[in-house]
Design a protein around this motif. Structure first.
Motif, PDB file in Angstrom:
ATOM      1  N   MET A 120      -7.435  62.430  94.969  1.00 37.44           N
ATOM      2  CA  MET A 120      -6.205  62.831  94.299  1.00 37.44           C
ATOM      3  C   MET A 120      -6.081  62.167  92.927  1.00 37.44           C
ATOM      4  O   MET A 120      -6.359  60.977  92.790  1.00 37.44           O
ATOM      5  CB  MET A 120      -5.031  62.413  95.188  1.00 37.44           C
ATOM      6  CG  MET A 120      -3.731  63.118  94.894  1.00 37.44           C
ATOM      7  SD  MET A 120      -2.432  62.505  95.991  1.00 37.44           S
ATOM      8  CE  MET A 120      -2.910  63.225  97.556  1.00 37.44           C
ATOM      9  N   ARG A 121      -5.650  62.950  91.900  1.00 37.98           N
ATOM     10  CA  ARG A 121      -5.541  62.403  90.546  1.00 37.98           C
ATOM     11  C   ARG A 121      -4.218  61.681  90.274  1.00 37.98           C
ATOM     12  O   ARG A 121      -4.214  60.616  89.657  1.00 37.98           O
ATOM     13  CB  ARG A 121      -5.732  63.535  89.521  1.00 37.98           C
ATOM     14  CG  ARG A 121      -5.518  63.093  88.078  1.00 37.98           C
ATOM     15  CD  ARG A 121      -5.790  64.216  87.110  1.00 37.98           C
ATOM     16  NE  ARG A 121      -7.194  64.481  86.964  1.00 37.98           N
ATOM     17  CZ  ARG A 121      -7.999  63.800  86.138  1.00 37.98           C
ATOM     18  NH1 ARG A 121      -7.531  62.832  85.402  1.00 37.98           N
ATOM     19  NH2 ARG A 121      -9.267  64.100  86.042  1.00 37.98           N
ATOM     20  N   PRO A 122      -3.058  62.229  90.666  1.00 31.75           N
ATOM     21  CA  PRO A 122      -1.791  61.600  90.262  1.00 31.75           C
ATOM     22  C   PRO A 122      -1.635  60.188  90.820  1.00 31.75           C
ATOM     23  O   PRO A 122      -2.162  59.856  91.889  1.00 31.75           O
ATOM     24  CB  PRO A 122      -0.722  62.527  90.861  1.00 31.75           C
ATOM     25  CG  PRO A 122      -1.419  63.807  91.144  1.00 31.75           C
ATOM     26  CD  PRO A 122      -2.837  63.447  91.458  1.00 31.75           C
ATOM     27  N   ALA A 123      -0.888  59.350  90.080  1.00 28.27           N
ATOM     28  CA  ALA A 123      -0.527  58.018  90.569  1.00 28.27           C
ATOM     29  C   ALA A 123       0.549  58.178  91.634  1.00 28.27           C
ATOM     30  O   ALA A 123       1.586  58.778  91.382  1.00 28.27           O
ATOM     31  CB  ALA A 123      -0.024  57.163  89.409  1.00 28.27           C
ATOM     32  N   ILE A 124       0.296  57.662  92.825  1.00 29.96           N
ATOM     33  CA  ILE A 124       1.211  57.893  93.953  1.00 29.96           C
ATOM     34  C   ILE A 124       1.658  56.599  94.622  1.00 29.96           C
ATOM     35  O   ILE A 124       2.491  56.616  95.521  1.00 29.96           O
ATOM     36  CB  ILE A 124       0.571  58.815  95.010  1.00 29.96           C
ATOM     37  CG1 ILE A 124      -0.801  58.288  95.407  1.00 29.96           C
ATOM     38  CG2 ILE A 124       0.486  60.248  94.508  1.00 29.96           C
ATOM     39  CD1 ILE A 124      -1.453  59.015  96.564  1.00 29.96           C
ATOM     40  N   GLY A 125       1.090  55.453  94.192  1.00 30.15           N
ATOM     41  CA  GLY A 125       1.442  54.181  94.820  1.00 30.15           C
ATOM     42  C   GLY A 125       2.329  53.341  93.912  1.00 30.15           C
ATOM     43  O   GLY A 125       2.799  53.799  92.870  1.00 30.15           O
ATOM     44  N   ARG A 134       1.645  63.615 102.358  1.00 28.94           N
ATOM     45  CA  ARG A 134       0.548  62.820 101.778  1.00 28.94           C
ATOM     46  C   ARG A 134       0.978  61.352 101.621  1.00 28.94           C
ATOM     47  O   ARG A 134       2.122  60.996 101.902  1.00 28.94           O
ATOM     48  CB  ARG A 134       0.186  63.391 100.405  1.00 28.94           C
ATOM     49  CG  ARG A 134       1.389  63.426  99.462  1.00 28.94           C
ATOM     50  CD  ARG A 134       0.995  63.686  98.024  1.00 28.94           C
ATOM     51  NE  ARG A 134       2.161  63.870  97.166  1.00 28.94           N
ATOM     52  CZ  ARG A 134       2.904  62.881  96.672  1.00 28.94           C
ATOM     53  NH1 ARG A 134       2.636  61.624  96.969  1.00 28.94           N
ATOM     54  NH2 ARG A 134       3.941  63.147  95.890  1.00 28.94           N
ATOM     55  N   LEU A 135       0.019  60.529 101.187  1.00 29.98           N
ATOM     56  CA  LEU A 135       0.317  59.124 100.894  1.00 29.98           C
ATOM     57  C   LEU A 135       1.322  59.037  99.743  1.00 29.98           C
ATOM     58  O   LEU A 135       1.230  59.781  98.766  1.00 29.98           O
ATOM     59  CB  LEU A 135      -0.974  58.387 100.516  1.00 29.98           C
ATOM     60  CG  LEU A 135      -0.821  56.897 100.178  1.00 29.98           C
ATOM     61  CD1 LEU A 135      -0.356  56.106 101.394  1.00 29.98           C
ATOM     62  CD2 LEU A 135      -2.142  56.334  99.655  1.00 29.98           C
ATOM     63  N   PRO A 150      -8.028  67.869  98.326  1.00 29.55           N
ATOM     64  CA  PRO A 150      -7.848  69.207  98.920  1.00 29.55           C
ATOM     65  C   PRO A 150      -6.767  69.187 100.012  1.00 29.55           C
ATOM     66  O   PRO A 150      -6.779  68.328 100.884  1.00 29.55           O
ATOM     67  CB  PRO A 150      -9.218  69.523  99.528  1.00 29.55           C
ATOM     68  CG  PRO A 150     -10.174  68.603  98.835  1.00 29.55           C
ATOM     69  CD  PRO A 150      -9.388  67.374  98.499  1.00 29.55           C
ATOM     70  N   TYR A 151      -5.842  70.116  99.925  1.00 29.43           N
ATOM     71  CA  TYR A 151      -4.741  70.289 100.884  1.00 29.43           C
ATOM     72  C   TYR A 151      -3.649  69.215 100.783  1.00 29.43           C
ATOM     73  O   TYR A 151      -2.658  69.272 101.503  1.00 29.43           O
ATOM     74  CB  TYR A 151      -5.240  70.357 102.338  1.00 29.43           C
ATOM     75  CG  TYR A 151      -6.270  71.414 102.559  1.00 29.43           C
ATOM     76  CD1 TYR A 151      -5.952  72.773 102.460  1.00 29.43           C
ATOM     77  CD2 TYR A 151      -7.594  71.068 102.831  1.00 29.43           C
ATOM     78  CE1 TYR A 151      -6.915  73.750 102.639  1.00 29.43           C
ATOM     79  CE2 TYR A 151      -8.567  72.034 103.009  1.00 29.43           C
ATOM     80  CZ  TYR A 151      -8.222  73.387 102.915  1.00 29.43           C
ATOM     81  OH  TYR A 151      -9.178  74.339 103.092  1.00 29.43           O
ATOM     82  N   PHE A 152      -3.821  68.205  99.922  1.00 30.39           N
ATOM     83  CA  PHE A 152      -2.828  67.129  99.837  1.00 30.39           C
ATOM     84  C   PHE A 152      -2.226  66.978  98.441  1.00 30.39           C
ATOM     85  O   PHE A 152      -1.046  66.683  98.306  1.00 30.39           O
ATOM     86  CB  PHE A 152      -3.440  65.795 100.266  1.00 30.39           C
ATOM     87  CG  PHE A 152      -3.740  65.732 101.742  1.00 30.39           C
ATOM     88  CD1 PHE A 152      -2.744  65.443 102.660  1.00 30.39           C
ATOM     89  CD2 PHE A 152      -5.025  65.974 102.214  1.00 30.39           C
ATOM     90  CE1 PHE A 152      -3.011  65.393 104.015  1.00 30.39           C
ATOM     91  CE2 PHE A 152      -5.298  65.932 103.574  1.00 30.39           C
ATOM     92  CZ  PHE A 152      -4.297  65.648 104.481  1.00 30.39           C
ATOM     93  N   GLN A 153      -3.023  67.194  97.395  1.00 35.55           N
ATOM     94  CA  GLN A 153      -2.499  66.994  96.041  1.00 35.55           C
ATOM     95  C   GLN A 153      -1.392  68.009  95.753  1.00 35.55           C
ATOM     96  O   GLN A 153      -1.544  69.199  96.013  1.00 35.55           O
ATOM     97  CB  GLN A 153      -3.626  67.131  95.009  1.00 35.55           C
ATOM     98  CG  GLN A 153      -3.165  66.837  93.581  1.00 35.55           C
ATOM     99  CD  GLN A 153      -4.331  66.545  92.651  1.00 35.55           C
ATOM    100  OE1 GLN A 153      -5.106  65.635  92.880  1.00 35.55           O
ATOM    101  NE2 GLN A 153      -4.481  67.331  91.595  1.00 35.55           N
ATOM    102  N   GLY A 154      -0.264  67.523  95.251  1.00 34.84           N
ATOM    103  CA  GLY A 154       0.841  68.417  94.902  1.00 34.84           C
ATOM    104  C   GLY A 154       1.721  68.803  96.070  1.00 34.84           C
ATOM    105  O   GLY A 154       2.611  69.637  95.927  1.00 34.84           O
ATOM    106  N   THR A 155       1.486  68.203  97.236  1.00 38.40           N
ATOM    107  CA  THR A 155       2.313  68.534  98.406  1.00 38.40           C
ATOM    108  C   THR A 155       3.499  67.568  98.498  1.00 38.40           C
ATOM    109  O   THR A 155       3.521  66.540  97.825  1.00 38.40           O
ATOM    110  CB  THR A 155       1.480  68.431  99.703  1.00 38.40           C
ATOM    111  OG1 THR A 155       0.960  67.095  99.792  1.00 38.40           O
ATOM    112  CG2 THR A 155       0.340  69.422  99.707  1.00 38.40           C
ATOM    113  N   PRO A 156       4.503  67.878  99.326  1.00 33.27           N
ATOM    114  CA  PRO A 156       5.658  66.978  99.480  1.00 33.27           C
ATOM    115  C   PRO A 156       5.226  65.598  99.982  1.00 33.27           C
ATOM    116  O   PRO A 156       4.197  65.472 100.654  1.00 33.27           O
ATOM    117  CB  PRO A 156       6.533  67.686 100.526  1.00 33.27           C
ATOM    118  CG  PRO A 156       6.113  69.115 100.481  1.00 33.27           C
ATOM    119  CD  PRO A 156       4.662  69.115 100.115  1.00 33.27           C
TER     120      PRO A 156
END
Length: 257
Positions: free
Chosen positions: A46-51, A19-20, A9-15
């Motif tokens: 969060m669902r997307p791979a971000i690392g 976010r991490l 919430p409030y972080f997924q899909g943000t620049p």
């Protein structure tokens, strides 16, 4: 930098500044344990791979042991505070529990590179690649210099409660005998590291000369395999006393192929 189920919430899909992101450190590893949509499923992670590498234990959505009913979870062995918290955010909180368990299991929590959890479950991404599999949690950074692609999604299964790590094996059984029977086949593994419980390889119609394969997530690292226990049962009394044997049993270790 290790992300323990980074917030949705409030972080997924943000620049990425918000976010991490893998640009935050030389090496970012992420454990995703609660990636269902926040609305309506109340997923906090969060669902997307971000690392640089992203682990999705049990598929990353629903963790084993989190489906206990409210009463048993709230009156948990860890006390009412821990139990209430787990009932509200059990999947989300599994991330730090896996991490703390990983500190005492340097050989545990192997993540298998795969494009989806379904493919991992079916065995399509078994065994580990030649370069090996990274360990989810505290020892993930041992893999830092082995990353070859932009998005590395890793899948594994865990136990329902402490101790959480499981070790994956592929077991292939070829049956011998004179006639087909109905029933099930179980196998247990014995080795230098101890022995496992029995795992079901197949059930239904058992045909001599047929080969049956199953992927098992064992509760311990068997080490060097010394013995395999084979058991079959047909669940009911058969006056013809059918006999079945194992012509061969092949065990493949996920970690070292």
């Amino acid at each position: 930098l290790s992300g323990l189920d980074p917030a949705q919430p409030y972080f997924q899909g943000t620049p990425i500044e918000v976010r991490l992101d893998k640009s935050d450190a030389d090496f970012v590893d992420v454990i995703h344990t609660d990636t269902a949509p926040t609305i309506p499923n109340l997923g906090f992670g969060m669902r997307p791979a971000i690392g640089h590498i992203d682990f999705y234990p049990n598929g990353g959505v629903e963790m084993p042991g989190c489906d206990k009913n409210a009463v048993s979870q709230i009156v948990d062995l860890d006390g009412i505070w821990e139990g209430t918290r787990d009932f509200v955010a059990c999947n989300h909180l599994r991330s730090y529990k896996y991490y703390s368990d990983s500190i005492i299991y340097p050989d545990g929590f192997l993540g298998y590179p795969c494009t989806s959890y379904d493919l991992f479950q079916s065995g399509s991404c078994f065994p580990c690649p030649k370069g090996g599999c990274p360990n989810m949690g505290h020892y993930a950074d041992k893999f830092k210099d082995k990353i070859e692609s932009d998005v590395v999604k890793l899948y594994l299964n865990t136990a329902e409660a402490k101790d959480f790590p499981l070790w994956r094996y592929k077991v292939t059984v070829t049956l011998s005998g004179r006639s087909k029977v109905k029933g099930y086949v179980n196998v247990a593994l014995y080795g230098s590291g101890g022995n496992t419980r029995q795992y079901q390889i197949t059930k239904g119609t058992l045909k001599p000369d047929n080969t049956y394969t199953a992927y098992i997530d064992a509760e311990l690292n068997v080490g060097e395999i010394t013995k395999v226990k084979f058991l079959w049962n047909n669940n009911w009394i058969n006056p013809t006393f059918p006999k079945l044997g194992a012509e061969s049993i092949t065990v493949e270790v996920g970690e070292n192929r």
